[in-house]
Scaffold this motif. Structure first.
Motif, PDB file in Angstrom:
ATOM      1  N   ALA A 128       0.870  -1.182   0.000  1.00 15.26           N
ATOM      2  CA  ALA A 128       0.000   0.000   0.000  1.00 15.26           C
ATOM      3  C   ALA A 128       0.905   1.230   0.000  1.00 15.26           C
ATOM      4  N   GLU A 129       0.545   2.269  -0.785  1.00 16.20           N
ATOM      5  CA  GLU A 129       1.460   3.404  -0.944  1.00 16.20           C
ATOM      6  C   GLU A 129       1.820   4.049   0.396  1.00 16.20           C
ATOM      7  N   ASP A 130       0.828   4.157   1.293  1.00 19.91           N
ATOM      8  CA  ASP A 130       1.124   4.824   2.572  1.00 19.91           C
ATOM      9  C   ASP A 130       1.912   3.924   3.524  1.00 19.91           C
ATOM     10  N   GLU A 131       2.128   2.680   3.126  1.00 19.16           N
ATOM     11  CA  GLU A 131       2.911   1.779   3.980  1.00 19.16           C
ATOM     12  C   GLU A 131       4.283   1.469   3.398  1.00 19.16           C
ATOM     13  N   ALA A 132       4.553   1.988   2.202  1.00 24.14           N
ATOM     14  CA  ALA A 132       5.865   1.718   1.586  1.00 24.14           C
ATOM     15  C   ALA A 132       6.957   2.373   2.431  1.00 24.14           C
ATOM     16  N   THR A 133       7.963   1.612   2.777  1.00 23.08           N
ATOM     17  CA  THR A 133       9.053   2.150   3.600  1.00 23.08           C
ATOM     18  C   THR A 133      10.094   2.816   2.708  1.00 23.08           C
ATOM     19  N   TYR A 134      11.014   3.509   3.344  1.00 24.54           N
ATOM     20  CA  TYR A 134      12.129   4.123   2.606  1.00 24.54           C
ATOM     21  C   TYR A 134      12.880   3.037   1.832  1.00 24.54           C
ATOM     22  N   SER A 135      13.122   1.902   2.494  1.00 26.66           N
ATOM     23  CA  SER A 135      13.858   0.805   1.837  1.00 26.66           C
ATOM     24  C   SER A 135      13.097   0.266   0.629  1.00 26.66           C
ATOM     25  N   ASP A 136      11.757   0.197   0.755  1.00 27.92           N
ATOM     26  CA  ASP A 136      10.949  -0.250  -0.393  1.00 27.92           C
ATOM     27  C   ASP A 136      11.169   0.670  -1.590  1.00 27.92           C
ATOM     28  N   TRP A 137      11.128   1.994  -1.337  1.00 30.20           N
ATOM     29  CA  TRP A 137      11.292   2.961  -2.432  1.00 30.20           C
ATOM     30  C   TRP A 137      12.685   2.874  -3.033  1.00 30.20           C
ATOM     31  N   ILE A 138      13.686   2.725  -2.168  1.00 34.09           N
ATOM     32  CA  ILE A 138      15.061   2.616  -2.680  1.00 34.09           C
ATOM     33  C   ILE A 138      15.171   1.390  -3.598  1.00 34.09           C
ATOM     34  N   SER A 139      14.593   0.267  -3.168  1.00 34.83           N
ATOM     35  CA  SER A 139      14.643  -0.954  -3.982  1.00 34.83           C
ATOM     36  C   SER A 139      13.888  -0.755  -5.296  1.00 34.83           C
ATOM     37  N   LEU A 140      12.703  -0.130  -5.208  1.00 32.63           N
ATOM     38  CA  LEU A 140      11.906   0.110  -6.421  1.00 32.63           C
ATOM     39  C   LEU A 140      12.680   0.978  -7.413  1.00 32.63           C
ATOM     40  N   ILE A 141      13.275   2.049  -6.902  1.00 30.86           N
ATOM     41  CA  ILE A 141      14.024   2.965  -7.772  1.00 30.86           C
ATOM     42  C   ILE A 141      15.229   2.243  -8.380  1.00 30.86           C
ATOM     43  N   GLN A 142      15.970   1.541  -7.539  1.00 31.93           N
ATOM     44  CA  GLN A 142      17.178   0.854  -8.018  1.00 31.93           C
ATOM     45  C   GLN A 142      16.841  -0.168  -9.099  1.00 31.93           C
ATOM     46  N   ASP A 143      15.838  -1.007  -8.838  1.00 32.56           N
ATOM     47  CA  ASP A 143      15.480  -2.058  -9.796  1.00 32.56           C
ATOM     48  C   ASP A 143      14.894  -1.468 -11.074  1.00 32.56           C
ATOM     49  N   TRP A 144      14.078  -0.403 -10.903  1.00 34.47           N
ATOM     50  CA  TRP A 144      13.466   0.222 -12.088  1.00 34.47           C
ATOM     51  C   TRP A 144      14.554   0.816 -12.985  1.00 34.47           C
ATOM     52  N   VAL A 145      15.508   1.528 -12.388  1.00 30.05           N
ATOM     53  CA  VAL A 145      16.582   2.152 -13.179  1.00 30.05           C
ATOM     54  C   VAL A 145      17.414   1.073 -13.869  1.00 30.05           C
ATOM     55  N   GLU A 146      17.716   0.000 -13.139  1.00 28.56           N
ATOM     56  CA  GLU A 146      18.502  -1.099 -13.730  1.00 28.56           C
ATOM     57  C   GLU A 146      17.768  -1.711 -14.915  1.00 28.56           C
ATOM     58  N   GLN A 147      16.476  -1.979 -14.709  1.00 30.51           N
ATOM     59  CA  GLN A 147      15.664  -2.594 -15.773  1.00 30.51           C
ATOM     60  C   GLN A 147      15.576  -1.664 -16.982  1.00 30.51           C
ATOM     61  N   LYS A 148      15.404  -0.382 -16.736  1.00 31.90           N
ATOM     62  CA  LYS A 148      15.293   0.601 -17.820  1.00 31.90           C
ATOM     63  C   LYS A 148      16.597   0.650 -18.616  1.00 31.90           C
ATOM     64  N   THR A 149      17.717   0.598 -17.892  1.00 35.73           N
ATOM     65  CA  THR A 149      19.018   0.624 -18.563  1.00 35.73           C
ATOM     66  C   THR A 149      19.178  -0.610 -19.439  1.00 35.73           C
ATOM     67  N   THR A 150      18.748  -1.760 -18.926  1.00 40.88           N
ATOM     68  CA  THR A 150      18.835  -3.013 -19.678  1.00 40.88           C
ATOM     69  C   THR A 150      17.973  -2.944 -20.929  1.00 40.88           C
ATOM     70  N   VAL A 151      16.744  -2.445 -20.768  1.00 39.92           N
ATOM     71  CA  VAL A 151      15.814  -2.352 -21.909  1.00 39.92           C
ATOM     72  C   VAL A 151      16.371  -1.399 -22.966  1.00 39.92           C
ATOM     73  N   SER A 152      16.944  -0.263 -22.504  1.00 38.33           N
ATOM     74  CA  SER A 152      17.474   0.735 -23.440  1.00 38.33           C
ATOM     75  C   SER A 152      18.655   0.204 -24.238  1.00 38.33           C
ATOM     76  N   LYS A 153      19.398  -0.744 -23.646  1.00 37.96           N
ATOM     77  CA  LYS A 153      20.579  -1.276 -24.333  1.00 37.96           C
ATOM     78  C   LYS A 153      20.234  -2.362 -25.339  1.00 37.96           C
ATOM     79  N   LYS A 154      18.979  -2.845 -25.290  1.00 38.23           N
ATOM     80  CA  LYS A 154      18.571  -3.919 -26.211  1.00 38.23           C
ATOM     81  C   LYS A 154      18.621  -3.411 -27.643  1.00 38.23           C
ATOM     82  N   PRO A 155      19.106  -4.236 -28.573  1.00 39.80           N
ATOM     83  CA  PRO A 155      19.179  -3.779 -29.977  1.00 39.80           C
ATOM     84  C   PRO A 155      17.785  -3.540 -30.567  1.00 39.80           C
TER      85      PRO A 155
END
Lengths: 56, 212
Positions: B185-212
């Motif tokens: 739930a958005e109001d229950e997301a912890t700081y660590s949850d957001w850090i993980s979400l941001i980190q994984d999202w950025v990593e995934q986006k970088t991977t997708v962008s590098k795809k031919p």
């Protein structure tokens, strides 16, 4: 070693006697983070859905 | 700026900012920008160990980070108590002390709502790198990106501010779905949850962008 005796309990705090000293202890709502794997899977699924939508 | 390949220490960014709900949109944008630029955001919220003395936690974090972002935009009185909060200027002072007297190099960026606000309440910091964000996420992203770009050493050029703002908008659009799938739930997301979400999202986006 000191003994801890809980004297009374309220909704969000209680008083304890620790080594002869009365201490008020507050309960804290602890929010735990979800497992990392759960987040990793959610991110992978959102990206997979976006890719599918682009291809469609 | 390190001339060789950056070490873990070189990439760590200590964040000194308010942790209240009003500031959260700016903090989220700040975390995202630091991550999208390939640096590691570090702040006291990551270690929720109630048994640890807060001061020790902050000193340890500062010692582990070459870089520091200090946001002094919330300098007014707290509406609840009518008193100003001194934590941010205090932690800035510790960081400046570590930079001046410590053995390892440190660099810092000071953020304020308006560029010359500080002259009215902490004039001793004149001469430091002070930039304004006007309480706007987009301006904060550009300012932090531009500063990090001067701190990247031998690393590749960072994506531009406009690109990071666009990525952040995409992340914000994805966030409700990400939380829903991860059963948070958005109001229950912890700081660590957001850090993980941001980190994984950025990593995934970088991977997708590098795809031919």
């Amino acid at each position: 070693m000191s003994k801890v005796r809980i004297r009374s309990k309220k909704s969000n705090s209680f008083t304890a006697v620790i080594g002869g000293v009365e201490v008020e202890i507050f309960r804290m709502r602890v929010r735990t983070s979800v497992p990392r794997n759960q987040i990793r899977q959610a991110v992978a699924r959102v990206f997979a859905e976006k890719e599918k939508a682009i291809k469609a | 700026v390190p001339s060789k390949s950056p070490t873990r220490y070189d990439k760590q960014v200590f964040i000194n900012c308010p942790f209240d709900d009003d500031y959260w949109p700016l903090l989220k944008a700040l975390l995202f920008t630091i991550r999208a630029c390939g640096f590691d955001p570090r702040c006291a919220r990551e270690r929720d160990d109630g048994g640890e003395v807060r001061m020790e936690k902050i000193i340890t974090l500062i010692s582990e980070c070459r870089l520091g972002v200090h946001d002094l935009s919330r300098k007014g009185a707290d509406p609840a108590h009518g008193l100003a909060r001194f934590n941010m200027p205090f932690e800035l002072g510790i960081f400046l002390g570590a930079a001046r007297f410590g053995k390892r190099a440190k660099r810092l960026l000071i953020l304020a709502t308006e560029r010359f606000d500080y002259q009215k309440f902490i004039s001793d910091i004149a001469g430091q790198d002070i930039r304004s964000h006007g309480d706007e996420e987009s301006r904060l992203i550009s300012q932090v990106r531009d500063w990090l770009n001067t701190q990247r050493g031998a690393d590749r050029l960072l994506p531009g501010g406009r690109m990071i703002r666009r990525l952040y908008e995409e992340f914000q659009n994805d966030a409700p779905k990400l939380l829903s799938i991860a059963l948070i739930a958005e109001d229950e997301a912890t700081y660590s949850d957001w850090i993980s979400l941001i980190q994984d999202w950025v990593e995934q986006k970088t991977t997708v962008s590098k795809k031919p």
